[in-house]
Design a protein around this motif. Structure first.
Motif, short mmCIF file in Angstrom:
data_model
loop_
_atom_site.label_atom_id
_atom_site.label_comp_id
_atom_site.label_asym_id
_atom_site.label_seq_id
_atom_site.Cartn_x
_atom_site.Cartn_y
_atom_site.Cartn_z
N SER A 98 4.73 83.14 0.79
CA SER A 98 6.17 83.37 0.66
C SER A 98 7.01 82.37 1.43
CB SER A 98 6.51 84.79 1.14
OG SER A 98 6.19 84.92 2.51
N ASN A 99 6.40 81.26 1.87
CA ASN A 99 7.17 80.26 2.62
C ASN A 99 7.66 79.13 1.73
OD1 ASN A 99 4.56 79.31 2.18
ND2 ASN A 99 4.57 78.02 4.01
N ARG A 100 7.57 79.32 0.41
CA ARG A 100 8.06 78.32 -0.54
C ARG A 100 9.03 78.98 -1.51
NH1 ARG A 100 4.60 73.86 -0.99
NH2 ARG A 100 3.66 73.46 1.05
N SER A 101 9.62 78.19 -2.39
CA SER A 101 10.63 78.68 -3.31
C SER A 101 9.99 79.35 -4.53
CB SER A 101 11.52 77.52 -3.77
OG SER A 101 10.75 76.61 -4.55
N ASP A 102 10.86 79.96 -5.36
CA ASP A 102 10.39 80.59 -6.60
C ASP A 102 9.62 79.62 -7.49
OD1 ASP A 102 11.64 82.86 -5.82
OD2 ASP A 102 12.90 83.08 -7.59
N SER A 103 10.04 78.37 -7.48
CA SER A 103 9.50 77.41 -8.45
C SER A 103 8.17 76.80 -8.03
CB SER A 103 10.51 76.28 -8.67
OG SER A 103 10.74 75.58 -7.45
N ARG A 104 7.63 77.20 -6.91
CA ARG A 104 6.39 76.58 -6.44
C ARG A 104 5.27 76.75 -7.48
NH1 ARG A 104 2.49 78.53 -1.43
NH2 ARG A 104 1.19 76.65 -1.37
N HIS A 105 4.69 75.62 -7.89
CA HIS A 105 3.59 75.54 -8.85
C HIS A 105 3.98 75.96 -10.26
CE1 HIS A 105 0.51 76.01 -5.32
NE2 HIS A 105 1.08 74.82 -5.35
N SER A 106 5.25 76.30 -10.49
CA SER A 106 5.64 76.73 -11.83
C SER A 106 5.56 75.59 -12.83
CB SER A 106 7.05 77.32 -11.80
OG SER A 106 7.99 76.37 -11.32
N TRP A 107 5.86 74.37 -12.37
CA TRP A 107 5.77 73.20 -13.25
C TRP A 107 4.34 73.01 -13.73
CZ3 TRP A 107 7.72 67.67 -11.48
CH2 TRP A 107 7.57 66.77 -12.52
N ALA A 108 3.36 73.07 -12.81
CA ALA A 108 1.96 72.88 -13.19
C ALA A 108 1.49 73.98 -14.13
CB ALA A 108 1.09 72.83 -11.93
N ILE A 109 1.88 75.22 -13.84
CA ILE A 109 1.46 76.34 -14.69
C ILE A 109 2.09 76.24 -16.07
CG2 ILE A 109 1.68 78.84 -14.96
CD1 ILE A 109 1.24 79.07 -11.94
N LEU A 110 3.36 75.85 -16.14
CA LEU A 110 4.01 75.68 -17.44
C LEU A 110 3.30 74.58 -18.24
CD1 LEU A 110 6.31 76.23 -19.45
CD2 LEU A 110 7.70 74.56 -18.18
N ALA A 111 2.95 73.49 -17.58
CA ALA A 111 2.27 72.39 -18.28
C ALA A 111 0.92 72.84 -18.83
CB ALA A 111 2.10 71.21 -17.33
N LEU A 112 0.17 73.60 -18.05
CA LEU A 112 -1.12 74.10 -18.51
C LEU A 112 -0.96 75.05 -19.69
CD1 LEU A 112 -2.89 74.77 -15.08
CD2 LEU A 112 -3.51 73.03 -16.77
N LEU A 113 0.04 75.95 -19.61
CA LEU A 113 0.27 76.90 -20.69
C LEU A 113 0.68 76.18 -21.98
CD1 LEU A 113 2.13 79.86 -18.95
CD2 LEU A 113 0.06 80.03 -20.33
N VAL A 114 1.58 75.22 -21.87
CA VAL A 114 2.04 74.50 -23.05
C VAL A 114 0.88 73.74 -23.70
CG1 VAL A 114 3.50 72.59 -23.84
CG2 VAL A 114 4.43 74.32 -22.30
N LYS A 115 0.06 73.10 -22.89
CA LYS A 115 -1.09 72.36 -23.42
C LYS A 115 -2.05 73.30 -24.13
CE LYS A 115 -4.90 69.35 -21.99
NZ LYS A 115 -5.56 68.67 -20.84
N PHE A 116 -2.31 74.46 -23.53
CA PHE A 116 -3.24 75.43 -24.13
C PHE A 116 -2.69 75.99 -25.43
CE2 PHE A 116 -4.71 79.76 -24.77
CZ PHE A 116 -6.09 79.61 -24.68
N ILE A 117 -1.43 76.40 -25.42
CA ILE A 117 -0.84 77.02 -26.61
C ILE A 117 -0.78 76.04 -27.77
CG2 ILE A 117 1.30 78.00 -27.52
CD1 ILE A 117 1.72 79.24 -24.69
N ARG A 118 -0.46 74.79 -27.49
CA ARG A 118 -0.33 73.81 -28.57
C ARG A 118 -1.66 73.40 -29.17
NH1 ARG A 118 4.88 70.34 -26.30
NH2 ARG A 118 6.43 71.75 -27.21
#
Length: 443
Positions: free
Chosen positions: A192-212
């Motif tokens: 909890s010492n980081r912001s909401d967006s921590r690692h969200s970019w990496a997870i979004l990229a993985l999800l988009v790659k998988f779904i496509r």
């Protein structure tokens, strides 16, 4: 020593007596309903298959698949602690649901299983959730919306990665959840010492790659509150044809852009004497942006004064539709998080090992997924939109006498069960087809 007979004060002229000769009675007969859902979708079986079991097969008494089912079904039935399984392991309803007819694993055996979980196990479990999500669609959808949100999980001991979060005013973890509609895709433990967006970019990229890989033509929308506003993340979405609806915190430049429409809203409030709101769409370019983007302002004036909100959109559309119909729809995700946090014990992160706590978060996620598949089977019934806690209360916590012999297992429930006449599927045959129109609870 337990007395053979208990005597209570009489009711009118009738004596009240109780004894322990009723045979095996369970309070969780509805677990057999979840067993059928799991049997059709093979969630726990597939989860056990992708995990590494380093035990010596010669010395194994309780199979990994059985222990995973025991934990997931236990969470679904309302048993959050490993200590509960010392008594629960003898429950014949749980034994039958897990596919066994003998004593199940105890708390120590289950604890050792959880302590062995590592990063690879967590990755494999998430991949299984993603594959399961794809399988629930017969044809690729035209558009999907990926909702990102974080929440707090209080910690009270010496758990690793414990930090004090000023916003929540306690020591906590800060897991990230990703949903697509009612489908859970990510349940990711963070400090909890980081912001909401921590690692969200990496997870979004993985999800988009998988779904496509499966749906190359499906339009993907990233949606999150202002905690997920990061210029680099939005630029990545632009480059990779991912749409977005993301909140942005108000600042002096944004407020200046809406000076004129804000005055009109304030004037309308003064004339009508009630809360007034409106939307205003405009193009805006922050200093860190390479090009302008559409911003929608929700302007509201009430008794407490002005309350403007702003979102960034990659879409050119009506402001009311973008804000109220598309962006505000993300609020339904909070109900899905409540299902896991408040009902399915996703906050039970009391281990001194990080990956064990992450695994418990996922156990809650798999229990939630079973309930979600149960809801899907109960379409056009009163149970279709119920929360996990209500489904547990009405369908899982069902008292019954269990009689087992060499030929059959009989589950005898009360004829006063209030939902016995509700129409709905009760038996799932091979291939997931519903067979017959039986009573809802009928095994």
């Amino acid at each position: 020593m337990v007395p053979e007979k208990l005597t209570f004060s009489p009711l009118s002229r009738r004596q009240i007596e109780a004894d322990f000769s009723g045979g095996h009675i369970t309070s969780d007969a509805g677990l057999l309903l979840l067993r059928e859902v799991d049997k059709q979708h093979q969630l726990t079986q597939r989860l056990a298959t992708v995990l590494n079991d380093a035990r010596n097969p010669v010395l194994v008494r309780h199979k990994l698949q059985t222990m995973i089912r025991q934990r997931v079904f236990g969470v679904a039935a309302g048993y959050e602690d490993l200590n509960d399984h010392e008594a629960l392991r003898a429950d014949q309803a749980l034994q039958t649901a897990t596919g066994e007819d003998a004593i199940l694993a105890g708390k120590s055996t289950l604890c050792r299983m959880e302590q062995r979980m590592d990063r690879q196990a967590v990755v494999k479990a998430h991949e299984l959730l993603w594959h399961h999500f794809i399988e629930q669609h017969e044809t690729p959808p035209k558009e999907i919306v990926l909702d990102f949100d974080g929440t707090d999980v209080p910690v009270h001991g010496d758990q690793p990665g414990k930090f004090f979060n000023a916003y929540y005013d306690h020591h906590c973890y800060f897991p990230l959840y990703v949903f697509c509609g009612r489908h859970l895709l990510v349940s990711y433990l963070r400090t909890s010492n980081r912001s909401d967006s921590r690692h969200s970019w990496a997870i979004l990229a993985l999800l988009v790659k998988f779904i496509r890989q499966y749906w190359p033509d499906t339009r993907i929308v990233f949606r999150g509150d202002s905690g997920f506003y990061r210029p680099r993340l939005l630029s990545w979405c632009d480059r990779n044809q991912v749409d977005y609806l993301v909140g942005i915190s108000k600042n002096s430049r944004l407020l200046k852009e809406v000076d004129a429409p804000s005055m009109l809203v304030r004037k309308a409030h003064n004339e009508l004497g009630e809360k007034v709101s409106a939307t205003y769409r405009f193009q805006y370019q922050a200093r860190t942006w390479k090009h302008p983007r559409w911003v929608v302002a929700r302007l509201e004036e009430g008794e407490l004064g002005a309350n403007p909100r702003f979102i960034i959109s990659s879409r050119y559309d009506d402001g009311v539709k973008l804000y109220y119909e598309q962006y505000c729809a993300r609020g339904d995700m909070e109900n899905r998080i409540k299902d896991q946090q408040l009902c399915l014990f996703a906050d039970r992160t009391s281990s001194t090992r990080w990956w064990t706590n992450q695994w418990r978060l996922l156990l809650s996620g798999f229990a939630y997924t079973l309930f979600e598949r149960l809801r899907a089977h109960l379409k056009k019934t009163p149970f279709e939109r119920m929360s996990a806690s209500n489904l547990r209360l009405k369908l899982i916590k069902v008292g019954a006498v269990i009689i087992r012999n060499t030929r059959r297992i009989r589950v005898l429930m009360s004829d006063a069960y209030p939902y016995k006449d509700e129409p709905g599927p009760t038996q799932w045959g091979k291939g997931g087809r519903v067979s017959g129109q039986q009573k809802l609870i009928s095994y």
